[in-house]
Scaffold this active site. Structure first.
Site, PDB file in Angstrom:
ATOM      1  N   ARG A  17      -8.604 -15.212   7.675  1.00 37.33           N
ATOM      2  CA  ARG A  17      -7.414 -15.004   8.495  1.00 37.33           C
ATOM      3  C   ARG A  17      -7.719 -14.025   9.628  1.00 37.33           C
ATOM      4  O   ARG A  17      -7.253 -14.197  10.752  1.00 37.33           O
ATOM      5  CB  ARG A  17      -6.266 -14.463   7.633  1.00 37.33           C
ATOM      6  CG  ARG A  17      -4.990 -14.250   8.430  1.00 37.33           C
ATOM      7  CD  ARG A  17      -3.804 -13.897   7.558  1.00 37.33           C
ATOM      8  NE  ARG A  17      -3.896 -12.546   7.032  1.00 37.33           N
ATOM      9  CZ  ARG A  17      -3.031 -12.008   6.190  1.00 37.33           C
ATOM     10  NH1 ARG A  17      -2.003 -12.733   5.759  1.00 37.33           N
ATOM     11  NH2 ARG A  17      -3.165 -10.784   5.753  1.00 37.33           N
TER      12      ARG A  17
ATOM     13  N   ARG B  98       6.981  -3.088  -3.521  1.00 32.62           N
ATOM     14  CA  ARG B  98       5.540  -2.910  -3.716  1.00 32.62           C
ATOM     15  C   ARG B  98       5.233  -1.667  -4.535  1.00 32.62           C
ATOM     16  O   ARG B  98       4.076  -1.376  -4.783  1.00 32.62           O
ATOM     17  CB  ARG B  98       4.857  -2.785  -2.360  1.00 32.62           C
ATOM     18  CG  ARG B  98       4.173  -4.086  -1.886  1.00 32.62           C
ATOM     19  CD  ARG B  98       3.614  -3.826  -0.503  1.00 32.62           C
ATOM     20  NE  ARG B  98       2.529  -4.666  -0.116  1.00 32.62           N
ATOM     21  CZ  ARG B  98       2.669  -5.774   0.633  1.00 32.62           C
ATOM     22  NH1 ARG B  98       3.862  -6.202   0.963  1.00 32.62           N
ATOM     23  NH2 ARG B  98       1.611  -6.448   1.011  1.00 32.62           N
TER      24      ARG B  98
ATOM     25  N   ARG C 271      -4.987  -9.272  13.244  1.00 32.91           N
ATOM     26  CA  ARG C 271      -4.414  -8.179  12.454  1.00 32.91           C
ATOM     27  C   ARG C 271      -5.468  -7.116  12.194  1.00 32.91           C
ATOM     28  O   ARG C 271      -6.547  -7.396  11.684  1.00 32.91           O
ATOM     29  CB  ARG C 271      -3.860  -8.722  11.122  1.00 32.91           C
ATOM     30  CG  ARG C 271      -2.451  -9.248  11.280  1.00 32.91           C
ATOM     31  CD  ARG C 271      -1.910  -9.827  10.004  1.00 32.91           C
ATOM     32  NE  ARG C 271      -1.931  -8.911   8.871  1.00 32.91           N
ATOM     33  CZ  ARG C 271      -1.284  -9.135   7.749  1.00 32.91           C
ATOM     34  NH1 ARG C 271      -0.535 -10.236   7.621  1.00 32.91           N
ATOM     35  NH2 ARG C 271      -1.353  -8.281   6.755  1.00 32.91           N
TER      36      ARG C 271
ATOM     37  N   LYS D 146       1.716 -15.054  -0.277  1.00 38.97           N
ATOM     38  CA  LYS D 146       3.161 -14.785  -0.345  1.00 38.97           C
ATOM     39  C   LYS D 146       3.875 -15.396   0.866  1.00 38.97           C
ATOM     40  O   LYS D 146       4.869 -16.095   0.714  1.00 38.97           O
ATOM     41  CB  LYS D 146       3.421 -13.268  -0.347  1.00 38.97           C
ATOM     42  CG  LYS D 146       2.791 -12.532  -1.508  1.00 38.97           C
ATOM     43  CD  LYS D 146       3.138 -11.048  -1.492  1.00 38.97           C
ATOM     44  CE  LYS D 146       2.466 -10.261  -0.396  1.00 38.97           C
ATOM     45  NZ  LYS D 146       1.031 -10.035  -0.587  1.00 38.97           N
TER      46      LYS D 146
ATOM     47  N   ARG E 261      -6.677  -1.953   0.563  1.00 38.53           N
ATOM     48  CA  ARG E 261      -5.392  -2.591   0.234  1.00 38.53           C
ATOM     49  C   ARG E 261      -5.405  -3.119  -1.196  1.00 38.53           C
ATOM     50  O   ARG E 261      -4.397  -3.050  -1.901  1.00 38.53           O
ATOM     51  CB  ARG E 261      -5.105  -3.745   1.216  1.00 38.53           C
ATOM     52  CG  ARG E 261      -4.719  -3.236   2.599  1.00 38.53           C
ATOM     53  CD  ARG E 261      -4.919  -4.286   3.661  1.00 38.53           C
ATOM     54  NE  ARG E 261      -4.027  -5.411   3.548  1.00 38.53           N
ATOM     55  CZ  ARG E 261      -4.222  -6.576   4.173  1.00 38.53           C
ATOM     56  NH1 ARG E 261      -5.282  -6.749   4.940  1.00 38.53           N
ATOM     57  NH2 ARG E 261      -3.355  -7.553   4.030  1.00 38.53           N
TER      58      ARG E 261
HETATM   59  P1  B4P Z   1      -0.641 -15.017   3.405  1.00 40.33           P
HETATM   60  O1  B4P Z   1       0.370 -15.933   2.851  1.00 40.33           O
HETATM   61  O2  B4P Z   1      -0.574 -14.704   4.860  1.00 40.33           O
HETATM   62  O3  B4P Z   1      -0.763 -13.602   2.656  1.00 40.33           O
HETATM   63  P2  B4P Z   1       0.304 -12.539   2.217  1.00 40.33           P
HETATM   64  O4  B4P Z   1       0.079 -12.413   0.753  1.00 40.33           O
HETATM   65  O5  B4P Z   1       1.672 -12.899   2.694  1.00 40.33           O
HETATM   66  O6  B4P Z   1      -0.088 -11.245   3.111  1.00 40.33           O
HETATM   67  P3  B4P Z   1      -0.383  -9.694   3.005  1.00 40.33           P
HETATM   68  O7  B4P Z   1      -0.103  -9.136   1.637  1.00 40.33           O
HETATM   69  O8  B4P Z   1      -1.739  -9.546   3.548  1.00 40.33           O
HETATM   70  O9  B4P Z   1       0.515  -8.986   4.059  1.00 40.33           O
HETATM   71  P4  B4P Z   1       1.940  -8.342   4.233  1.00 40.33           P
HETATM   72  O10 B4P Z   1       2.345  -8.874   5.538  1.00 40.33           O
HETATM   73  O11 B4P Z   1       2.856  -8.540   3.079  1.00 40.33           O
HETATM   74  O12 B4P Z   1      -2.053 -15.649   3.039  1.00 40.33           O
HETATM   75  C1  B4P Z   1      -3.280 -15.040   3.429  1.00 40.33           C
HETATM   76  C2  B4P Z   1      -4.247 -16.076   3.978  1.00 40.33           C
HETATM   77  O13 B4P Z   1      -4.623 -17.004   2.956  1.00 40.33           O
HETATM   78  C3  B4P Z   1      -3.658 -16.916   5.107  1.00 40.33           C
HETATM   79  O14 B4P Z   1      -4.601 -17.031   6.134  1.00 40.33           O
HETATM   80  C4  B4P Z   1      -3.366 -18.267   4.471  1.00 40.33           C
HETATM   81  O15 B4P Z   1      -3.527 -19.355   5.373  1.00 40.33           O
HETATM   82  C5  B4P Z   1      -4.420 -18.345   3.378  1.00 40.33           C
HETATM   83  N1  B4P Z   1      -3.961 -19.103   2.202  1.00 40.33           N
HETATM   84  C6  B4P Z   1      -2.730 -19.041   1.647  1.00 40.33           C
HETATM   85  N2  B4P Z   1      -2.668 -19.863   0.564  1.00 40.33           N
HETATM   86  C7  B4P Z   1      -3.931 -20.437   0.435  1.00 40.33           C
HETATM   87  C8  B4P Z   1      -4.521 -21.373  -0.498  1.00 40.33           C
HETATM   88  N3  B4P Z   1      -3.831 -21.891  -1.514  1.00 40.33           N
HETATM   89  N4  B4P Z   1      -5.816 -21.688  -0.336  1.00 40.33           N
HETATM   90  C9  B4P Z   1      -6.546 -21.165   0.692  1.00 40.33           C
HETATM   91  N5  B4P Z   1      -6.041 -20.303   1.616  1.00 40.33           N
HETATM   92  C10 B4P Z   1      -4.739 -19.934   1.488  1.00 40.33           C
HETATM   93  O16 B4P Z   1       1.665  -6.731   4.328  1.00 40.33           O
HETATM   94  C11 B4P Z   1       0.877  -6.121   5.331  1.00 40.33           C
HETATM   95  C12 B4P Z   1       0.919  -4.576   5.209  1.00 40.33           C
HETATM   96  O17 B4P Z   1       2.249  -4.069   5.507  1.00 40.33           O
HETATM   97  C13 B4P Z   1       0.619  -3.998   3.819  1.00 40.33           C
HETATM   98  O18 B4P Z   1      -0.777  -3.847   3.588  1.00 40.33           O
HETATM   99  C14 B4P Z   1       1.353  -2.614   3.885  1.00 40.33           C
HETATM  100  O19 B4P Z   1       0.594  -1.654   4.560  1.00 40.33           O
HETATM  101  C15 B4P Z   1       2.586  -2.917   4.703  1.00 40.33           C
HETATM  102  N6  B4P Z   1       3.749  -3.235   3.827  1.00 40.33           N
HETATM  103  C16 B4P Z   1       4.330  -4.462   3.704  1.00 40.33           C
HETATM  104  N7  B4P Z   1       5.356  -4.407   2.798  1.00 40.33           N
HETATM  105  C17 B4P Z   1       5.404  -3.103   2.355  1.00 40.33           C
HETATM  106  C18 B4P Z   1       6.212  -2.424   1.404  1.00 40.33           C
HETATM  107  N8  B4P Z   1       7.184  -3.051   0.710  1.00 40.33           N
HETATM  108  N9  B4P Z   1       5.992  -1.102   1.189  1.00 40.33           N
HETATM  109  C19 B4P Z   1       5.054  -0.449   1.863  1.00 40.33           C
HETATM  110  N10 B4P Z   1       4.237  -1.040   2.767  1.00 40.33           N
HETATM  111  C20 B4P Z   1       4.395  -2.359   3.018  1.00 40.33           C
END
Ligand code: B4P
Length: 190
Positions: free
Chosen positions: A129, A90, A135, A14, A146
């Site tokens: 990551r 979410r 983290r 994302k 998660r």
């Molecule tokens: P990212 O792009 O970093 O992953 P994400 O989906 O954004 O992150 P996530 O869901 O973990 O965290 P969030 O901050 O939203 O990609 C992950 C990894 O994959 C990276 O290292 C990237 O380089 C790699 N990658 C990406 N694309 C790739 C590809 N095509 N091929 C290979 N590798 C690839 O949330 C963190 C926490 O905050 C949640 O668990 C929750 O506790 C809280 N939270 C956030 N929003 C909330 C909400 N609305 N309500 C309640 N709690 C919430």
């Protein structure tokens, strides 16, 4: 104005894809994960409460995150051509809260982009990551929690937008550029 939601399991990309959309369309990126990490970095009362939930692999309370997001939207008012909401809503309750929040600001959602990645790859990406992110939630036990929370609470949000014809499922496997191209195509077809 183009306002979109980017949704998907933890590690689905994302944040990665949002950054590329910002560069392409000049949208304002609001990541609720980033907003929470900012509060944790400041060790504010919100940050302290958030840390407790995040380290358990749980979501933070709906009211808390909705308030934080509303403040961020208001802070950015007038300076964006559209919004990317990354990681919000979410839960179905958050989706309902978002409707009200946007209506009060004369905004609405154009499309929800749901990035789909097989679980084994999600775990692999997050562990990788975790080697450099520092983290505290990128470890195997928390990642598994998660993913459970995602299936139970976040997956049903898709139906909320599917019913409104504002939903696009995107294959989130392949290179970052390939996935970006799929998202851009979905946006152009909206
Ligand atoms: P990212 O792009 O970093 O992953 P994400 O989906 O954004 O992150 P996530 O869901 O973990 O965290 P969030 O901050 O939203 O990609 C992950 C990894 O994959 C990276 O290292 C990237 O380089 C790699 N990658 C990406 N694309 C790739 C590809 N095509 N091929 C290979 N590798 C690839 O949330 C963190 C926490 O905050 C949640 O668990 C929750 O506790 C809280 N939270 C956030 N929003 C909330 C909400 N609305 N309500 C309640 N709690 C919430």
């Amino acid at each position: 104005m183009l306002n979109i939601i980017i949704c998907g399991a933890p590690g689905s990309g994302k944040g990665t894809q949002s950054e590329l959309l910002v560069a392409r369309f000049g949208l304002k990126h609001l990541s609720t994960g980033d907003l929470l990490r900012e509060e944790m970095g400041k060790n504010s009362p919100i940050g302290q409460e958030a840390r407790h939930h995040i380290e358990q692999g749980q979501l933070v309370p709906d009211e808390m995150i909705a308030r934080l997001l509303a403040q961020a939207i208001d802070k950015a008012a007038g300076e964006f051509r559209g919004l990317i909401l990354d990681g919000f809503p979410r839960t179905v309750t958050q989706a309902e809260m978002l409707e009200e929040m946007l209506k009060a600001r004369k905004l609405d959602i154009g499309l929800m982009i749901d990035i789909d990645v097989p679980e084994a790859e999600l775990i692999d990406r997050l562990l990788k990551r975790g080697e450099s992110s520092g983290r505290s939630d990128d470890n195997i036990d928390t990642i598994r929690k998660r993913l459970c929370v995602y299936h139970e609470k976040t997956k049903p949000v898709s139906d909320f937008y599917r019913k409104q014809n504002k939903y696009a499922a995107i294959d989130g496997t392949g290179s970052i550029d390939q996935i970006q191209a799929r998202i851009v195509k979905a946006l152009q077809e909206t």
